[in-house]
Enzyme design. Sequence first.
Site, short mmCIF file in Angstrom:
data_model
loop_
_atom_site.label_atom_id
_atom_site.label_comp_id
_atom_site.label_asym_id
_atom_site.label_seq_id
_atom_site.Cartn_x
_atom_site.Cartn_y
_atom_site.Cartn_z
N ARG A 304 -2.56 4.68 -1.90
CA ARG A 304 -2.15 4.51 -0.61
C ARG A 304 -3.46 4.96 0.22
O ARG A 304 -3.65 4.19 1.13
CB ARG A 304 -0.89 5.19 -0.16
CG ARG A 304 -0.42 4.43 1.28
CD ARG A 304 1.13 5.00 1.60
NE ARG A 304 2.08 4.28 1.05
CZ ARG A 304 2.52 3.18 1.22
NH1 ARG A 304 1.93 2.59 2.48
NH2 ARG A 304 3.19 2.50 0.75
N GLU A 706 7.24 6.89 8.47
CA GLU A 706 5.90 7.29 8.14
C GLU A 706 4.98 6.93 9.34
O GLU A 706 4.17 7.90 9.70
CB GLU A 706 5.33 7.11 6.68
CG GLU A 706 6.25 7.59 5.61
CD GLU A 706 5.80 7.41 4.26
OE1 GLU A 706 6.27 6.04 4.09
OE2 GLU A 706 5.12 7.96 3.77
N1 LUZ Z 1 6.18 7.15 -2.63
C1 LUZ Z 1 5.79 6.28 -3.66
C2 LUZ Z 1 5.78 6.91 -1.47
O1 LUZ Z 1 6.14 6.85 -4.89
N2 LUZ Z 1 5.02 5.23 -3.39
C3 LUZ Z 1 4.60 4.79 -2.47
O2 LUZ Z 1 3.77 3.93 -2.16
C4 LUZ Z 1 4.94 5.87 -1.15
N3 LUZ Z 1 4.27 5.42 0.03
C5 LUZ Z 1 4.60 6.38 0.98
C6 LUZ Z 1 5.62 7.35 0.83
N4 LUZ Z 1 6.11 7.74 -0.41
MO1 MOS Z 2 7.36 9.89 0.93
S1 MOS Z 2 5.81 10.50 1.32
O1 MOS Z 2 8.38 10.61 -0.15
O2 MOS Z 2 7.75 8.61 1.59
#
Ligand code: LUZ
Ligand code: MOS
Length: 750
Positions: A304, A706
């Site tokens: 990400r 987020e």
């Molecule tokens: N968790 C995850 C996340 O496993 N994959 C993701 O792409 C993600 N993105 C944002 C927050 N948690």
């Molecule tokens: Mo997440 S950072 O557990 O969306």
Amino acid sequence: MINKDATGHVSGRSVYLDDIPVLKNTLFGSVIGSPSAHGRITHIDTSKAMELPGVVRVFTSKDIPGKNDIGGIIPDETLFAHDEVHYRSQPVALVVATDEMTARKASGLVSVKVSEMGIVTDPRVAKEKGHLLIPSRTFRMGDIQNAWKECDHIFEGRVDSGAQEHLYLETQGAYAIPDGEGGMKIHTSTQGPTLVQKIAARVLGVPMNIVEVDVTRLGGAFGGKEDQATGVAVMAALASYLLNSPVKIVLQRGDDIRMTGKRHPYSADFRIGLTADLKIKAYQAILYQNGGAAADLSPAIMERTLFHSTNAYYIPNTEVTVHSCRTNLPPNTAFRGFGAPQGMFVVESAIARAAMGLNIPAYDIQKTNLLKEGDEFHYGQIAEGVNIGKCYESLEKDFRLEEIVQEIFDFNSRKTFFRKGMALMPVCFGVSFTNTSMNQARALVHIYQDGSIGISTGAVEMGQGVNTKLSQVAARIFSIDIGRIKIGTTNTARVANTSPTAASSGADLNGNALLIASGKLLDRLKKIAAEKLGCSPGDIELKDEIVHKSGIPTDLTWEELVKFAFMSRISLTENGHYATPMIWFDKRLEKGNPFAYHVYGAAIVTVTLDCLRGTYTVDKVLIMHDFGNSINPAIDLGQVEGGVMQGIGWMTMEEVLFNKEGMMLTDSLSTYKVPDIYSAPGVLICKALETNGPEQAIFKSKAVGEPPFMYGIGAFFALQNAVRAFNPKWNPDFDAPLTPEKILMRLYGR
Ligand code: LUZ
Ligand code: MOS
């Protein structure tokens, strides 16, 4: 529609893990952590602990009947350290006793001896030594080498961002109860019930179907319970399984802070090139992700970071590399934004650096390079529904950007011991798990004979209001009173193989699954109503609990229709399965179409700095945000406000510190400062951009968890500009958090 949980929360009636009444013979666990950050375990002495009355047993790695492996993505993490420890406070053993105080006391009596080995806490040093958690990855677009030649200005620099403690109000905890049939039920505070189920089965060496995980709600998570709720839950499961007794473990705050991973600190080097008319022609960055001692979610977080490393800009020639570095710190993990904030901070720093070099405001560069409809992201996706440009226009018009700039200029011209600063922060955040296979969800819907509805999905309520949104979805589909709807606990026996509630996608994925299940039931009900009323199903509509025929209300109510359907032996239960369409990613080429859509927005952040003390206030946060067609503006605004505060905290005051021995120095709220009411912005206004919203968002209401976090990054640059206004000799660096101490040094230094 207010949050369904509001009354329960305010009155204290909402049930969290620690509120579940305990069974009579319940035992309590306390975790023993490593006294050293790296070394070989030479000796574990449990005799003193065992002598304490009430102590039942001490478990170590030797007691594990299945695999001593709790790694989510990569099998590189133990439940209990076996021969080596890799970070301080790493779980080594678990004491189980008849009461909580005894367990805690006994854990202090277990002695763990370690022969020390070398400690690395700096990711750049780890990279130098070849300590990587996974192979490094690079995303590329265009021709970076030749692009530099077209640039009139090139700037370079280094950027550092710090860790962040999740500080969920409810610490990690679990309560495992044997079912007397060889199976067990685990109540736990996790974002990922299926992950707990899977790892518990792996560690116990049993099939997944004998482990039932049940989650009512969490007292906050922020990513900290996506992967890292698993350890404690599996410890409770292990002890419960081996002792055939209910076992409960709730971490004390200090243990929770010391034992669990944080947001990943990153260190980075950038190079940015612009033409004379401020077009960014080339951007290159190398980022060192401080992963801690095990992979945990670092590979996904790295991904990400790569996706969001150009934030809301179109940069035709881009090359970004991330090294995921193994260090002797607790394994760092998911935290709201999931690597995106760290990547965006680097590109915003590069732009700030260039702006200072050219002696222009950063927003001139930002504005010139904003994404446009049809632009290609450096990972191959074509940008659709882009409205970051509109957000900027609205900031200028609705919030009168020019006046703010003038006010700050006038204020700073008065040359008091105060300075004001301002920055703009654009955000572009992709919605979907970057791991395509995780973008699926299921929902189970029962309509009971009295017309009430029970719903189960994979979504975990953690304060974000997903249960309220899901209720709204069902109420809208059936056109019934929302009071008829009950969202059940998140339970692996009712809804299986769930993805964690994460990636801002809980309402989208589970809401769409619910939409599918409810749609099937609605069709069935319409069909039976049509039979009863002697028309075709196409003429039937359910509106405000009344069956309408060709637009005209009939005598048939919702309750009667349901009763009639039941008597006619029509199934009133359905299951819905949703998989986000049209997303894919090719890791070999590092190109694809990974996101269902993007969330856009932009913020103005202004601050006032006390140049005698180095202290500051955030005066205003003015946001233009693209919610799409918000299904619940009150909940969404709450997410924006909370996210902004958390982002400001990360950038300005929250500082996680370790000493050279890898010992955490900031393991309590007296040493780790989080934003309080006094650090809240004096004014926070969030306006909704007028848009329709994308098809794939639930009822076109965009994901919101987020994206707003990253508006907080604006606070760093606003403060930096205020410091520069006071001390023109300062050569600005990019080292977050910009705490009052750091600011004071910079106000009077170079
Ligand atoms: N968790 C995850 C996340 O496993 N994959 C993701 O792409 C993600 N993105 C944002 C927050 N948690
Ligand atoms: Mo997440 S950072 O557990 O969306």
